[in-house]
Design a protein around this motif. Sequence first.
Motif, mmCIF file in Angstrom:
data_model
loop_
_atom_site.group_PDB
_atom_site.id
_atom_site.type_symbol
_atom_site.label_atom_id
_atom_site.label_comp_id
_atom_site.label_asym_id
_atom_site.label_seq_id
_atom_site.Cartn_x
_atom_site.Cartn_y
_atom_site.Cartn_z
ATOM 1 N N THR A 55 48.096 -3.837 40.846
ATOM 2 C CA THR A 55 48.387 -2.437 41.150
ATOM 3 C C THR A 55 49.276 -1.884 40.056
ATOM 4 O O THR A 55 50.242 -2.538 39.641
ATOM 5 C CB THR A 55 49.106 -2.294 42.506
ATOM 6 O OG1 THR A 55 48.288 -2.853 43.534
ATOM 7 C CG2 THR A 55 49.372 -0.829 42.823
ATOM 8 N N GLY A 166 45.934 2.644 36.700
ATOM 9 C CA GLY A 166 45.924 2.099 38.046
ATOM 10 C C GLY A 166 44.569 2.135 38.716
ATOM 11 O O GLY A 166 44.419 1.629 39.835
ATOM 12 N N GLU A 569 44.178 2.189 50.297
ATOM 13 C CA GLU A 569 45.512 1.597 50.263
ATOM 14 C C GLU A 569 46.566 2.702 50.222
ATOM 15 O O GLU A 569 46.486 3.609 49.395
ATOM 16 C CB GLU A 569 45.673 0.716 49.024
ATOM 17 C CG GLU A 569 44.642 -0.391 48.889
ATOM 18 C CD GLU A 569 44.752 -1.099 47.560
ATOM 19 O OE1 GLU A 569 45.891 -1.409 47.144
ATOM 20 O OE2 GLU A 569 43.706 -1.322 46.914
ATOM 21 N N LEU A 571 50.075 4.180 49.257
ATOM 22 C CA LEU A 571 51.133 4.020 48.269
ATOM 23 C C LEU A 571 52.294 4.929 48.664
ATOM 24 O O LEU A 571 52.160 5.767 49.568
ATOM 25 C CB LEU A 571 50.605 4.394 46.878
ATOM 26 C CG LEU A 571 49.412 3.576 46.349
ATOM 27 C CD1 LEU A 571 48.945 4.144 45.017
ATOM 28 C CD2 LEU A 571 49.761 2.110 46.222
ATOM 29 N N LYS A 581 40.217 1.191 44.518
ATOM 30 C CA LYS A 581 40.933 1.733 43.350
ATOM 31 C C LYS A 581 39.995 2.523 42.424
ATOM 32 O O LYS A 581 40.017 2.386 41.211
ATOM 33 C CB LYS A 581 41.628 0.617 42.566
ATOM 34 C CG LYS A 581 42.731 -0.101 43.353
ATOM 35 C CD LYS A 581 43.450 -1.128 42.477
ATOM 36 C CE LYS A 581 44.653 -1.724 43.193
ATOM 37 N NZ LYS A 581 44.289 -2.581 44.324
#
Length: 621
Positions: A55, A166, A569, A571, A581
């Motif tokens: 990450t 990222g 996900e 963050l 991602k």
Amino acid sequence: MLSRVVTAGCLALRVGLGPVLAQSPAAQMTTLPLNDLSAFRSVSGKNWQVASDVTADATKKNALTAKKGTGVLVNLPNDRNKTNLQTTLEHGDIDLELDYMMAKESNSGIYLQGRYEIQLLDSWGVKGARIGDNGSIYQRWDESRPEGQKGYEGHAARQNASKAPGLWQHLRIWFQAPRFDGAGKKIENARVIRIELNGVTIHENVDLTGPTRGPLADNEVARGPLLIQGDHGPVAFRNIRYTAYDQPRPELTNLTYAVFPGQFTKEPEFGQTPPEAQGPITGLNTGGIRNTNNFLVRYTGTLDVKEAGEYTFSLNGAGGFTSLKINSKPVVAWGSLGRQSVAKVTLPAGQLPFELIYSKVASRASTALGLSIQGAGLREFFLGDKSLEGGGFSDRGPILVDAPANTILRSFMDVPNENGQGRRTRVTHAISVGSPEQLHYTYDLDNGALVQVWRGQFLDATPMWNSRGDGSSRPTGMVQRFGVPRMMLGKLASAQASWAKDTVNSGFRPKGYSLDESKRPTFMYSVLGTEVQDVIRILDNGQGVRRELTVAKPANDLYAFLADGKSIEALPNGTYLVDGKSYYIQLTETGGAKPVVRSAGGRQELIIPVRGNKLSYSILF
């Protein structure tokens, strides 16, 4: 190839004649194992490791965090540990593809054969692309040259197709190694046949006259390792796959031709009629034939097969019939008029007799002949007239729509299903909005849904406007798609209730759009008893889009559907990584509502209750 470019308010013609790159059918690829570092030569530094995931913090320079496990190759350099990495694999011609992730402002590179660098860089938000930007072929270097001229022969990517730090990016490379004679003298330069970054072609047919700056060695070789730069910044790799082409090419030698006038629709018997022209020829082509129609040309020679095995031959004669014999046996029988014929045959090694016939009978077609050969370990290569390279020649190239100002175009738009399988879904009321910032999007008027965003050129309208057309257009840059369109807003009895598959019983009614002073649209519709205004605007530096919904009198059970994907996900600071991602969603105005990540049909969804009259978020990619 003729291509037409449509710009706002005018029609412009862009003409370019040249062959289309032949693409081999998908070959079986080998995966480079990443269970440990055994696929690489002894690693002296501690900057390289394997992990299960990584990450990057998109707000912090060179910040990349690795998670214990296997499957991902990670470089985390520091002042003491910053070595490059070499594979035990040594390659000549190779097709290579992989995923990689850059940390913010990070820098790395992949050296083919340890000598020719493809630059990896965080180039997010850069307009255009320079020699040092992501996907570019780095420059050569000569310290003896004057200042300002030491670097030379670099090749910038055609466009900046980079994603944000990222996010996983996908790179595909087709590479041809340099060729050497028996004495070791180079007789052909290395060549990048093609490079695609995130689905966009950024290089084609680039000659590499020598090693780029910082190579493993300054000499050129037939085989060498992949080298990954490890002394600049954090970077991660996964799904490294390759096809190595080690089989030598068969060579066509002692070639002669004989031309016979007349219209031959059946294979003739030779020996009864003398040819009107004949003699030796240096290559398989029709350039010396004076007639443009009603002739037959017979090529004979020797096919020098270096290695026994199965080979595939693809033969095409424009406007005519063709046949092929090798080792005195039929390989391609006298075929249908103007059709490409494909045949597989097992050949022994040695000097094999070769005969190819092309009978031209259709006056409307240009005279052209093409033969391609491929095999296990042999990348497809082409012999013949360049106009047929890639399978054919068309004088009707793409009709490209540019967006030098804010531009709106209505069309059908085909989008893939979530799993990428089966027929695509056709969006019949799609509006594509182009911007001079070179970031564009497509909106579905039937669902109030954002279909896709992309960076680069605007639209290819060939399917819509060429001949009768089918009404569809397609994006021409680096695309982030959002799956099959669904309603943005819905009523749920609970946060786990299923989302509606269509607009039935929702009272959905599109009300078109209005334009501001810069000709940017605001979309309007009514649904579930409320009125909605949907505004999508380009972020600074083309880093993504900001979407703002204004909802009149939202009901208590009203939710907004923000995203779905294989994984989502959470963050910090209201940001989410979506679909393995692939892109970011960043919430900016929620009225105090808390988003929900939930599972549905083997995937994950991000939804949020609508509180107050406004909801806004950004999509970064």
